[in-house]
Design a protein around this motif. Structure first.
Motif, PDB file in Angstrom:
ATOM      1  N   TYR A 162      37.976  31.751  44.946  1.00 48.86           N
ATOM      2  CA  TYR A 162      37.432  32.793  44.079  1.00 48.86           C
ATOM      3  C   TYR A 162      37.189  32.279  42.676  1.00 48.86           C
ATOM      4  O   TYR A 162      37.975  31.494  42.149  1.00 48.86           O
ATOM      5  N   LYS A 198      37.157  33.641  39.018  1.00 51.27           N
ATOM      6  CA  LYS A 198      37.491  34.822  38.204  1.00 51.27           C
ATOM      7  C   LYS A 198      36.396  35.041  37.175  1.00 51.27           C
ATOM      8  O   LYS A 198      36.020  34.109  36.470  1.00 51.27           O
ATOM      9  N   LEU A 223      40.595  41.226  42.326  1.00 50.96           N
ATOM     10  CA  LEU A 223      41.840  40.512  42.616  1.00 50.96           C
ATOM     11  C   LEU A 223      42.973  41.212  41.889  1.00 50.96           C
ATOM     12  O   LEU A 223      42.927  41.363  40.673  1.00 50.96           O
ATOM     13  N   VAL A 232      34.668  40.753  44.327  1.00 50.31           N
ATOM     14  CA  VAL A 232      35.949  41.313  44.772  1.00 50.31           C
ATOM     15  C   VAL A 232      36.797  41.670  43.554  1.00 50.31           C
ATOM     16  O   VAL A 232      36.535  41.211  42.444  1.00 50.31           O
ATOM     17  N   MET A 235      43.687  30.071  45.787  1.00 49.83           N
ATOM     18  CA  MET A 235      42.774  30.926  45.028  1.00 49.83           C
ATOM     19  C   MET A 235      41.518  30.175  44.618  1.00 49.83           C
ATOM     20  O   MET A 235      40.681  30.705  43.913  1.00 49.83           O
ATOM     21  N   GLU A 258      46.258  36.919  49.518  1.00 55.45           N
ATOM     22  CA  GLU A 258      46.347  35.476  49.277  1.00 55.45           C
ATOM     23  C   GLU A 258      47.722  35.157  48.717  1.00 55.45           C
ATOM     24  O   GLU A 258      48.220  35.840  47.830  1.00 55.45           O
ATOM     25  N   VAL A 262      43.238  41.109  47.624  1.00 58.93           N
ATOM     26  CA  VAL A 262      41.797  40.998  47.401  1.00 58.93           C
ATOM     27  C   VAL A 262      41.129  42.261  47.949  1.00 58.93           C
ATOM     28  O   VAL A 262      41.191  42.527  49.150  1.00 58.93           O
ATOM     29  N   TYR A 280      48.271  37.700  45.746  1.00 56.97           N
ATOM     30  CA  TYR A 280      47.075  38.365  45.242  1.00 56.97           C
ATOM     31  C   TYR A 280      46.514  39.244  46.348  1.00 56.97           C
ATOM     32  O   TYR A 280      46.359  38.780  47.479  1.00 56.97           O
ATOM     33  N   TYR A 301      34.960  45.211  45.551  1.00 59.05           N
ATOM     34  CA  TYR A 301      34.735  45.565  44.151  1.00 59.05           C
ATOM     35  C   TYR A 301      33.706  46.684  44.061  1.00 59.05           C
ATOM     36  O   TYR A 301      32.655  46.619  44.701  1.00 59.05           O
ATOM     37  N   ASP A 319      33.715  35.706  45.454  1.00 57.77           N
ATOM     38  CA  ASP A 319      34.041  34.820  46.564  1.00 57.77           C
ATOM     39  C   ASP A 319      32.986  33.715  46.566  1.00 57.77           C
ATOM     40  O   ASP A 319      31.806  33.974  46.789  1.00 57.77           O
TER      41      ASP A 319
END
Length: 335
Positions: free
Chosen positions: A4, A6, A32, A30, A1, A71, A116, A114, A119, A23
Motif C-alpha cells: 500500500y 499511504k 488503513l 483503501v 504493508m 495485515e 484494510v 492494520y 475507501y 493498493d
C-alpha cells in the motif's frame, strides 16, 4: 504493508489512526486503520480473532463498510506477513478501551495490525453540511432522505440480527458513495463491550447528540433500542440539516430531549426514575414533533416518533421500521 502507498491521514478514531491509501497492485483506494490491539505472547489475542471474524461476517452486507483484509506487520519491520482476514486482527474500532497502545507499541516494539477497509469519499455529516452551507444551500431531497434511511436501517438490522450493537451511530460514522447513492455503516466498535466512551483516546470529546436517554441516565443494561434512538436523530438531521438534540454535556443533552418530547414519567417508561443518573428534572410537556421537522410528511413523522419512544422496549426495531408506510413509495427492488 509494502503493498500500500499511504496517501494522507484522514482521521483518528477510537481505534487509532486512519490513512487513505492505494493498493499498488490494483490501484484500489483503501482506508488503513492502524489498531492499538497488541499481540500477546501467543500471537493474536482471541478477543481480536473473534472481533475480526464478526466484522467480516457483518461486512458481507452492502450497507456495512467492507473489511478487505487484515495485515500483520512484525515489529521493527523484520518480516512482513499479510494475514488474510480470516487469520485474525482487531475489530474496527477494535479493542476500544482494552490496552492503551503504550510506549512499546508506539515505538514499534510490538507487531501491529492494520485493518484494510474499502475507501469511500465522504460521510453523511459532510454530505448534510454541503446542503446546509456553501454556495447553494438546499434541502436534502426527500427521496434521498428516504433512500439513505432505508439503507441505514438495512445495515442496522443486519448488525442486530447477528447480535451486534453499534452503540455510536452518528452521521460521521456513515460513509457515503455519492456517485452510487450508497450509504454504509462504519466504525463498528465491537471491542467496547457495552461501555460507551465519553472521550476518544485522542481526548476529543465524543458527541452526545445521538445518545439514547437510557445511556445518558446510566442504565446498565441496554439493547438494540440504543441504535434505533440514534437512527431517529440521524433521520431528523437529514431532514432539518441540523442536529435535533445538540447538547454539550450529558445533563444538557437530556434537557434538550425532555424539552421536545416531554419529561418522561414512570407511566411512559417503567423504571426510569430508578436509573442511576435520574434526578428530579423540570416537568416539560411534550411538543408537537412535526414542528421540529416541518418538511417531513405524516408518515415520516410517525416513523420518527416510533424511533424516539422513551421506553427502549417499545422503540421500533430496524426490521419493523423497514416495513413502515414511510417506505411504501420506495422502489425496494434496488436493495
Amino acid at each position: 504493508m509494502e503493498k500500500y502507498e499511504k496517501l494522507e491521514k484522514v482521521g483518528e478514531g477510537t481505534y487509532g489512526k486512519v490513512y487513505k491509501a492505494k493498493d499498488k497492485a490494483t490501484g484500489q483506494l483503501v482506508a488503513l486503520k492502524k489498531t492499538r490491539l497488541e499481540m500477546d505472547e501467543e500471537g493474536v489475542p482471541p478477543t481480536a480473532l473473534r472481533e475480526v471474524s464478526l466484522l467480516q461476517l457483518l461486512s458481507q452486507s452492502l450497507y456495512v463498510v467492507r473489511l478487505l483484509s487484515v495485515e500483520h506487520v512484525d515489529s521493527p519491520s523484520k518480516r512482513k506477513a499479510a494475514a488474510p482476514a480470516e487469520a485474525g486482527g482487531a475489530g474496527a474500532g477494535g479493542g476500544g478501551d482494552q490496552g492503551q497502545g503504550g510506549p512499546a507499541a508506539a515505538a514499534g516494539g510490538k507487531p501491529m495490525l492494520y485493518l484494510v477497509f474499502e475507501y469511500l469519499d465522504t460521510d453523511l455529516k459532510k454530505f448534510i453540511d454541503s446542503h446546509r452551507k456553501g454556495p447553494s444551500p438546499r434541502p436534502v431531497p426527500p427521496a434521498l432522505v428516504q433512500n439513505f434511511l432505508y439503507q441505514l436501517l438495512k445495515g442496522v438490522a443486519h448488525c442486530h440480527s447477528h447480535g451486534v450493537l453499534h452503540r455510536d451511530l452518528k452521521p460521521q460514522n456513515l460513509l457515503v458513495d455519492k456517485e452510487k447513492g450508497i450509504l454504509k455503516i462504519a466504525d463498528l466498535g465491537l471491542g467496547r463491550a457495552f461501555t460507551v466512551p465519553l472521550k476518544s483516546y485522542t481526548h476529543e470529546v465524543v458527541t452526545l447528540w445521538y445518545r439514547a436517554p437510557e445511556v445518558l441516565l446510566g442504565s446498565s443494561h441496554y439493547s438494540i433500542g440504543v441504535d434505533m434512538w440514534s437512527v431517529g436523530c440521524i433521520f431528523a438531521e437529514m431532514v432539518r440539516r441540523q442536529a435535533l438534540f445538540p447538547g454539550d454535556s450529558e445533563f444538557q443533552q437530556l434537557l434538550h430531549i425532555f424539552r421536545l418530547l416531554g419529561t418522561p414519567t414512570e407511566k411512559q417508561w417503567p423504571g426510569v426514575t430508578a436509573l442511576r443518573d435520574w434526578h428530579v428534572f423540570p416537568q416539560w410537556e411534550p411538543q408537537n414533533l412535526a414542528r421540529a421537522v416541518p418538511s417531513l410528511g405524516p408518515d415520516g413523522v410517525d416513523l420518527l416518533s416510533k424511533m424516539l419512544i422513551y421506553d427502549p422496549a417499545e422503540r421500533i426495531s430496524a426490521k419493523a421500521a423497514l416495513d413502515h408506510p414511510f417506505f411504501d413509495s420506495l422502489d425496494k427492488s434496488q436493495f
